[in-house]
Write an enzyme that holds these catalytic residues in place. Structure first.
Site, short mmCIF file in Angstrom:
data_model
loop_
_atom_site.label_atom_id
_atom_site.label_comp_id
_atom_site.label_asym_id
_atom_site.label_seq_id
_atom_site.Cartn_x
_atom_site.Cartn_y
_atom_site.Cartn_z
N ARG A 256 -15.60 -6.48 15.84
CA ARG A 256 -15.77 -6.75 17.28
C ARG A 256 -16.09 -5.45 17.99
O ARG A 256 -16.08 -4.38 17.39
CB ARG A 256 -14.46 -7.30 17.84
CG ARG A 256 -13.30 -6.34 17.57
CD ARG A 256 -12.13 -6.51 18.48
NE ARG A 256 -11.30 -5.32 18.41
CZ ARG A 256 -10.29 -5.16 17.56
NH1 ARG A 256 -9.98 -6.10 16.69
NH2 ARG A 256 -9.59 -4.04 17.56
N GLU B 192 0.86 -1.18 0.00
CA GLU B 192 0.00 0.00 0.00
C GLU B 192 0.89 1.23 0.00
O GLU B 192 1.98 1.19 0.57
CB GLU B 192 -0.78 0.06 1.32
CG GLU B 192 -2.18 -0.44 1.28
CD GLU B 192 -2.79 -0.39 2.68
OE1 GLU B 192 -3.71 -1.17 2.89
OE2 GLU B 192 -2.37 0.41 3.54
#
Lengths: 179, 495
Positions: free
Chosen positions: B292, B200
């Site tokens: 989560r 990236e």
């Protein structure tokens, strides 16, 4: 009563005049005189009046000295007359003794050197892990690895000497001693 | 709603979940390892089941054993907290297979978003901006070298199965790419059993801004605004705040919409977090979705007034989300400080051991999610988080001052903590100005040492404790229990 205390990297001389609980007394700390009163509250909590100003402090007695909390700061105060409990300065900061000990309880993961190896100051010696984080303990000074007192998976604590390094004589550098 | 659930976690987050359950009249089952038999979460729950040895693999990561504990106690659902099994698709699948509700997204969503490359592809297709770089993973060093030339240096090497900074390297020039990729590959193989990497573009001094989302089983998605999480050490956050000082209202709106698109594109269900990187020109890029409850979720709860654990349980039970986007109006400013058992003067080295003294801060706008108590021995085996201190106030400056006051009265003795470090950080000009990019600690606080202020007070306390020690020993031991009355604390007296 006279005290010599190691605190925050300095040694402080302290002298108290007047005794007894709850009584006011004069304390010379360094070269300043303070007027101090205190109330001992529940275990370890002290309400102090230092020159009339209120301050709260919390004290825990540990094997290394007294840990004192004041306003978000946490100091370790040690009687400077008592011999150092092998805890020492943090390794790597300066040329300390040639002994390597973990700063905290930890488990040995890898040993990077062998007895007899020549090491440079700052070279990694032992990798330990505590609370999911690995840390490499480095040689506090250059020299020869005299002894390794730890094995992989050993539980170790501050004060345990994991690696001993002895100073190499300058003249002998590069000369194999044992052939 | 569930009658009883099991919490497959430990410490502060397990305690926090149990508290909401109690308010919802849901019975709770704690699980624990041998090292944790007297841990706070075990003492707080209605029931507790021993899983096994202190090693996480024998206890908190032992899926079969946890499922067995759930069945044996008649738990209808399992809340995984964060860490451990929270983002493990096999565990979610195992719950599904055994007819136990997993409080989190379905296994297929976790699997999909856990593959960072697949997630990037999905987001790109959904029109969510991603950081320029690769859309497939590889272990081939030649391919990586070619791709790096295309992306441009500095480049970020990342693991397809990554997380927590593992298998991640910043490469500044082509000469060091190969070595970095070899290291990252072996680290990723060890940590995730998958050595595939991708590249990236490396953003300079980015901000880490994340959006909280809630999504029910019926396709309804809302976001609960952002959290700024840029202050990190070792790629782990240490201070979080909301709202972010670096967002404008229009940027906030655009990012909120992107977060909802990201949730829809992945078929998300339950509470989740869409993480973005923000560059200095105001461009934002999708980073990943955390499937989560986040460690830092309480700051969102403080400003929105919404209990995220309650929402998680309602969604897991199949209830439709009764919130519209317009209903969610954040108020004021909240900050969280993570209190770790670490020595900030020694490179944040962990500091396990006994808690000799504990006094928690209190007062208006203060919340302490705490997993320790006085006398508890902080074990060496687990993450060093002890507690999270959260404050809320009308604006950022008021919240900052409130946090400093709270930290100054947060006494933890026996172990070293990050408290003195956090106070200095909050007092710094850079924090006050909101210059909180991810290089913050490295730039302003490397080689930090505690200020030698109030040393004379500490000395006076030492003396008081010495006098106390001698006088109590003289008066045959046994300190009186509880808060002392003047009759005790004033010592000897006469009328």
């Amino acid at each position: 009563m006279k005290y010599r205390l190691d605190i925050a990297g300095q040694t402080v001389e302290m002298e108290a005049h007047g005794t007894g609980k709850g009584e006011a007394y004069h304390v010379t700390i360094g070269n300043q005189v303070y007027h101090i009163r205190y109330l001992a509250l529940e275990g370890g909590c002290y309400h102090l009046f230092v020159n009339g100003r209120a301050a709260e402090a919390f004290v825990a007695r540990t094997e290394h000295g007294k840990q004192v909390f004041v306003k978000g700061k946490c100091f370790l105060l040690r009687d400077a007359h008592r011999p150092l409990l092998r805890r020492g300065k943090r390794p790597g900061l300066q040329d300390g003794p040639g002994e390597v000990t973990p700063p905290m309880p930890a488990v040995v993961v890898r040993i990077l050197v062998q007895e007899g190896d020549l090491v440079e100051k700052g070279q990694g010696l032992v990798v330990v892990t505590a609370m999911k984080m690995e840390t490499t303990l480095v040689a506090p000074r250059g020299g020869k690895v005299k002894k390794i007192n730890a094995a992989v998976n050993d539980k170790v604590a501050p004060g345990d000497i994991l690696v001993e390094i002895e100073e190499e004589e300058k003249e002998e550098e590069g000369v194999e001693e044992n052939g | 709603m569930f009658k009883k659930i099991l919490i497959a976690n430990r410490g502060e987050i397990a305690v926090r979940i149990i508290r909401t359950c109690r308010e919802m009249e849901i019975e709770t089952v704690a699980v624990y390892s041998e090292a944790d038999s007297a841990a706070a979460h075990v003492l707080e729950a209605d029931e507790a089941v021993l899983l096994g040895g202190s090693e996480s693999s024998e206890s908190y990561l032992n899926m079969e054993r946890i499922i067995e504990a759930a069945k044996q106690t008649g738990s209808e659902a399992i809340h995984p907290g964060y860490g451990f099994l929270a983002e493990n698709p096999e565990f979610a699948a195992l719950c599904e297979k055994n007819g136990i509700s997993f409080v989190g997204p379905p296994a297929r969503v976790i699997r999909h978003l856990g593959d960072k490359v697949l997630a990037r592809k999905t987001m790109k297709e959904a029109g969510v901006p991603i950081i320029p770089g690769m859309l497939t993973g590889t272990t081939d060093l030649k391919v990586l070298a070619q791709e790096a030339d295309k992306t441009g240096y500095p480049v970020l090497v990342k693991a397809v199965a990554g997380g927590g900074g593992k298998g991640m390297r910043v490469v500044r020039d082509p000469g060091s790419l190969e070595q970095a990729c070899i290291e990252a590959r072996s680290e990723a193989e060890k940590a995730f059993g998958n050595g595939a990497l991708y590249l990236e573009r490396c953003l300079e001094r980015p901000h880490h801004v994340e959006f909280q989302i809630l999504s029910d089983h019926h396709g309804h998605v809302v976001h609960l605004f952002e959290r700024e999480c840029s202050i990190q050490r070792r790629h782990q956050k240490i201070i979080e705040e909301t709202p972010s000082p670096s967002l404008t209202p229009s940027l906030r709106e655009a990012m909120g919409k992107a977060a909802i698109s990201a949730a829809r594109a992945s078929g998300y269900v339950n509470a989740g977090t869409v993480e973005f990187m923000l560059d200095r020109k105001g461009g934002f890029y999708f980073l990943e979705v955390n499937t989560r409850l986040q460690v830092e979720h309480p700051i969102t709860e403080m400003t929105t007034g919404i209990d995220l654990v309650r929402k998680q349980l309602e969604i897991a039970a199949g209830h439709p989300l009764s919130l519209e986007q317009e209903d969610i109006i954040p108020r004021g400013h909240a900050i969280e400080c993570r209190i770790y058992a670490e020595d900030p003067e020694a490179g944040f080295f962990p500091s396990p051991g006994p808690v000799l003294l504990l006094r928690e801060p209190s007062g208006p706008g203060i919340r302490n999610d705490c997993g320790i108590y006085r006398g508890f021995e902080v074990p060496v085996e687990y993450d060093p988080i002890l507690s999270k201190l959260i404050v809320a106030a009308d604006d950022r400056e008021a919240a900052r001052r409130r946090m400093i006051r709270a930290l100054e009265t947060y006494v933890i003795l026996g172990i070293k903590t990050t408290i003195p470090f956090l106070i200095d950080l909050l007092n710094s000009e850079a924090f006050i100005a909101g210059h909180t990019d991810t290089g913050f600690i490295e730039r302003y606080f490397s080689n930090w040492t505690q200020r030698a202020e109030d040393v004379h007070i500490a000395c006076a306390a030492y003396l008081a404790d010495e006098l106390e020690l001698t006088s109590t020993t003289a008066r045959s031991q046994k300190a009186p229990a509880g808060w002392p009355t003047p009759w005790q604390s004033l010592g000897e007296w006469r009328l």
